[in-house]
Enzyme design. Structure first.
Site, mmCIF file in Angstrom:
data_model
loop_
_atom_site.group_PDB
_atom_site.id
_atom_site.type_symbol
_atom_site.label_atom_id
_atom_site.label_comp_id
_atom_site.label_asym_id
_atom_site.label_seq_id
_atom_site.Cartn_x
_atom_site.Cartn_y
_atom_site.Cartn_z
ATOM 1 C CE LYS A 10 -3.875 -2.294 2.366
ATOM 2 N NZ LYS A 10 -4.790 -2.223 3.538
ATOM 3 C CE1 TYR A 50 -9.456 -3.041 0.669
ATOM 4 C CE2 TYR A 50 -8.391 -1.132 -0.291
ATOM 5 C CZ TYR A 50 -8.323 -2.308 0.428
ATOM 6 O OH TYR A 50 -7.101 -2.753 0.906
ATOM 7 C CG PHE A 58 -13.071 2.050 7.526
ATOM 8 C CD1 PHE A 58 -12.608 1.509 6.338
ATOM 9 C CD2 PHE A 58 -13.724 1.210 8.423
ATOM 10 C CE1 PHE A 58 -12.784 0.159 6.038
ATOM 11 C CE2 PHE A 58 -13.903 -0.139 8.146
ATOM 12 C CZ PHE A 58 -13.433 -0.668 6.936
ATOM 13 N NE ARG A 86 -7.246 -12.269 5.728
ATOM 14 C CZ ARG A 86 -7.673 -11.006 5.584
ATOM 15 N NH1 ARG A 86 -7.605 -10.418 4.412
ATOM 16 N NH2 ARG A 86 -8.152 -10.342 6.601
ATOM 17 C CB THR A 92 -7.297 -5.393 10.080
ATOM 18 O OG1 THR A 92 -7.904 -6.532 9.465
ATOM 19 C CG2 THR A 92 -7.542 -4.153 9.254
ATOM 20 N NE ARG A 103 -2.355 -5.704 7.302
ATOM 21 C CZ ARG A 103 -3.522 -6.232 6.925
ATOM 22 N NH1 ARG A 103 -4.100 -7.158 7.672
ATOM 23 N NH2 ARG A 103 -4.101 -5.832 5.812
ATOM 24 C CG ASN A 113 -3.514 -2.261 7.045
ATOM 25 O OD1 ASN A 113 -3.347 -1.890 5.888
ATOM 26 N ND2 ASN A 113 -4.589 -2.899 7.446
ATOM 27 C CG HIS A 116 -5.275 -6.273 -0.149
ATOM 28 N ND1 HIS A 116 -6.525 -6.284 0.428
ATOM 29 C CD2 HIS A 116 -5.324 -7.175 -1.153
ATOM 30 C CE1 HIS A 116 -7.299 -7.153 -0.214
ATOM 31 N NE2 HIS A 116 -6.587 -7.701 -1.182
ATOM 32 C CD GLU A 127 -8.929 -8.930 -3.413
ATOM 33 O OE1 GLU A 127 -9.779 -8.679 -2.554
ATOM 34 O OE2 GLU A 127 -7.775 -9.322 -3.144
HETATM 35 P P1 ATP Z 1 -7.073 -5.807 3.417
HETATM 36 O O1 ATP Z 1 -8.427 -6.105 2.761
HETATM 37 O O2 ATP Z 1 -6.493 -4.475 2.972
HETATM 38 O O3 ATP Z 1 -6.125 -6.948 3.291
HETATM 39 P P2 ATP Z 1 -8.108 -6.619 5.944
HETATM 40 O O4 ATP Z 1 -8.791 -7.693 5.165
HETATM 41 O O5 ATP Z 1 -7.215 -7.021 7.072
HETATM 42 O O6 ATP Z 1 -7.289 -5.657 4.989
HETATM 43 P P3 ATP Z 1 -10.582 -5.151 5.868
HETATM 44 O O7 ATP Z 1 -11.635 -5.273 6.914
HETATM 45 O O8 ATP Z 1 -10.797 -5.814 4.551
HETATM 46 O O9 ATP Z 1 -9.191 -5.601 6.522
HETATM 47 O O10 ATP Z 1 -10.341 -3.586 5.638
HETATM 48 C C1 ATP Z 1 -9.723 -3.096 4.453
HETATM 49 C C2 ATP Z 1 -8.786 -1.978 4.814
HETATM 50 O O11 ATP Z 1 -9.539 -0.866 5.304
HETATM 51 C C3 ATP Z 1 -7.813 -2.283 5.966
HETATM 52 O O12 ATP Z 1 -6.682 -2.996 5.551
HETATM 53 C C4 ATP Z 1 -7.453 -0.889 6.428
HETATM 54 O O13 ATP Z 1 -6.516 -0.253 5.556
HETATM 55 C C5 ATP Z 1 -8.806 -0.197 6.330
HETATM 56 N N1 ATP Z 1 -9.570 -0.325 7.580
HETATM 57 C C6 ATP Z 1 -10.199 -1.425 8.070
HETATM 58 N N2 ATP Z 1 -10.807 -1.202 9.231
HETATM 59 C C7 ATP Z 1 -10.572 0.114 9.511
HETATM 60 C C8 ATP Z 1 -10.942 0.998 10.588
HETATM 61 N N3 ATP Z 1 -11.672 0.562 11.608
HETATM 62 N N4 ATP Z 1 -10.505 2.268 10.528
HETATM 63 C C9 ATP Z 1 -9.770 2.725 9.480
HETATM 64 N N5 ATP Z 1 -9.386 1.948 8.433
HETATM 65 C C10 ATP Z 1 -9.779 0.668 8.445
HETATM 66 MG MG MG Z 2 -9.963 -7.344 3.426
#
Ligand code: ATP
Ligand code: MG
Length: 144
Positions: A10, A50, A58, A86, A92, A103, A113, A116, A127
């Protein structure tokens, strides 16, 4: 079974000059790189990627962050790639991520973070198609 997942380094990863370190960590864990490029997401592309989060509070901040600098999407292959990747990246929220995960090592907070990882085989294929054409992946892997 060997399968594929999509990683994205990212904008905080590229800004902090951590691309090499993170790729090294990924390759050290036995993932094979099938495709890699550097891109700058525009609003439309980030929103499309997304889309599942569009109702979340968010979402707008997430789009701002993901369009704030270059990203490096990477197609990875390994046994149980989605689950294994993962596990390698951690939770996350980096504060909750296990020791030694990407992370935990490099991420700032729950938004910034670093990386992805796809969350299912089905989403991984969708994706991958967001960033790479089938022809492109075939050509770079010498299967043409
Ligand atoms: P990713 O899909 O990026 O691998 P993830 O699957 O661990 O991450 P998701 O729930 O899919 O988490 O959220 C997508 C992205 O949105 C997160 O990686 C983070 O950058 C952002 N995000 C998620 N939760 C929050 C939150 N509570 N506040 C701010 N940003 C958030
Ligand atoms: Mg995700």
């Amino acid at each position: 079974m060997k399968n594929r997942t999509l990683a994205i380094l990212k904008p905080d990863c590229t800004r902090k000059q951590l691309v090499g370190k993170v790729i090294s960590h990924i390759q050290g864990a036995g993932f094979k790189i099938l495709g890699l490029k550097m891109v700058r997401l525009n609003n439309e592309s980030a929103k499309g990627f997304y889309e599942v989060h569009k109702e979340r509070p968010f979402f707008n901040d997430l789009i701002k962050y993901m369009t704030s600098g270059p990203c490096v999407p990477i197609v990875l292959e390994k046994e149980n790639a989605v689950e294994e990747f993962r596990r390698l990246i951690g939770a996350t929220d980096p504060a909750k991520a296990d020791e030694g995960t990407i992370r935990k090592l490099y991420a700032e907070n729950i938004q910034e973070n670093i990386v992805h990882g796809s969350d299912s085989d089905e989403n991984a294929e969708k994706e991958i198609a967001h960033f790479f054409s089938r022809k492109e992946l075939l050509e770079i892997n010498g299967w043409k």
